[in-house]
Design a protein around this motif. Structure first.
Motif, mmCIF file in Angstrom:
data_model
loop_
_atom_site.group_PDB
_atom_site.id
_atom_site.type_symbol
_atom_site.label_atom_id
_atom_site.label_comp_id
_atom_site.label_asym_id
_atom_site.label_seq_id
_atom_site.Cartn_x
_atom_site.Cartn_y
_atom_site.Cartn_z
ATOM 1 N N CYS A 8 0.824 -1.216 0.000
ATOM 2 C CA CYS A 8 0.000 0.000 0.000
ATOM 3 C C CYS A 8 0.857 1.264 0.000
ATOM 4 O O CYS A 8 0.341 2.364 -0.199
ATOM 5 N N ASP A 12 -2.215 5.002 -3.221
ATOM 6 C CA ASP A 12 -3.463 5.350 -2.543
ATOM 7 C C ASP A 12 -4.616 4.455 -2.976
ATOM 8 O O ASP A 12 -5.464 4.088 -2.159
ATOM 9 N N GLU A 13 -4.657 4.075 -4.234
ATOM 10 C CA GLU A 13 -5.719 3.204 -4.733
ATOM 11 C C GLU A 13 -5.666 1.835 -4.040
ATOM 12 O O GLU A 13 -6.682 1.309 -3.597
ATOM 13 N N LYS A 15 -4.256 1.211 -1.152
ATOM 14 C CA LYS A 15 -4.565 1.426 0.268
ATOM 15 C C LYS A 15 -6.071 1.495 0.484
ATOM 16 O O LYS A 15 -6.599 0.892 1.423
ATOM 17 N N CYS A 16 -6.781 2.197 -0.382
ATOM 18 C CA CYS A 16 -8.242 2.286 -0.258
ATOM 19 C C CYS A 16 -8.880 0.908 -0.397
ATOM 20 O O CYS A 16 -9.779 0.551 0.371
ATOM 21 N N ARG A 17 -8.413 0.112 -1.370
ATOM 22 C CA ARG A 17 -8.933 -1.253 -1.548
ATOM 23 C C ARG A 17 -8.596 -2.122 -0.330
ATOM 24 O O ARG A 17 -9.419 -2.910 0.122
ATOM 25 N N HIS A 19 -8.105 -1.189 2.806
ATOM 26 C CA HIS A 19 -8.957 -0.820 3.940
ATOM 27 C C HIS A 19 -10.400 -1.258 3.728
ATOM 28 O O HIS A 19 -11.029 -1.805 4.639
ATOM 29 N N SER A 20 -10.918 -1.039 2.541
ATOM 30 C CA SER A 20 -12.299 -1.409 2.246
ATOM 31 C C SER A 20 -12.511 -2.917 2.333
ATOM 32 O O SER A 20 -13.474 -3.394 2.965
ATOM 33 N N LYS A 45 -5.761 5.219 8.286
ATOM 34 C CA LYS A 45 -5.023 5.087 7.020
ATOM 35 C C LYS A 45 -3.552 5.486 7.131
ATOM 36 O O LYS A 45 -2.774 5.176 6.248
#
Length: 117
Positions: A8, A12-13, A15-17, A19-20, A45
């Protein structure tokens, strides 16, 4: 299947995936194995160079997911605690991120380590 070992850091993309997807898997674990109202799920985050962490904090344990060490057998910290205000808890136990793809196996690990579930 999610790519748990894909870093990650500076992505950022991803990292968002990360976390989600992690939050979704922890919600499933909690819904299937814990009493409603006995836990909370938090996400931090962190900075650009880290994955941050997603935490399921129960009354008797907490489980924290992050890319702490991408070697096999790491990524999920499981630790006993005494309530949701206890952030230090008992000894550290680690299991691999791949257990997020197998909720029954993750629940079994939590049960073995903490006696909960």
């Amino acid at each position: 299947m999610f790519q748990w070992a894909k870093s990650c850091s500076y992505d950022d993309e991803q990292k968002c995936r990360f976390h989600s997807t992690t939050r979704s898997r922890l919600k499933k674990l909690a819904a299937e194995h814990l009493a409603a109202g006995s836990y909370e799920i938090r996400s931090n985050k962190a900075g650009i160079a880290a994955s941050g962490e997603i935490t399921l904090h129960h009354e008797q344990f907490y489980l924290q997911v992050g890319q702490f060490d991408l070697s096999p057998g790491h990524g999920i910290l499981i630790r006993t605690c005494k309530g949701r205000k206890d952030f230090t808890g008992g000894p550290n136990h680690f299991v691999g991120l791949q257990l997020l793809d197998d909720i029954p196996a993750l629940a079994a690990s939590v049960r073995i380590i903490t006696g909960v579930g």
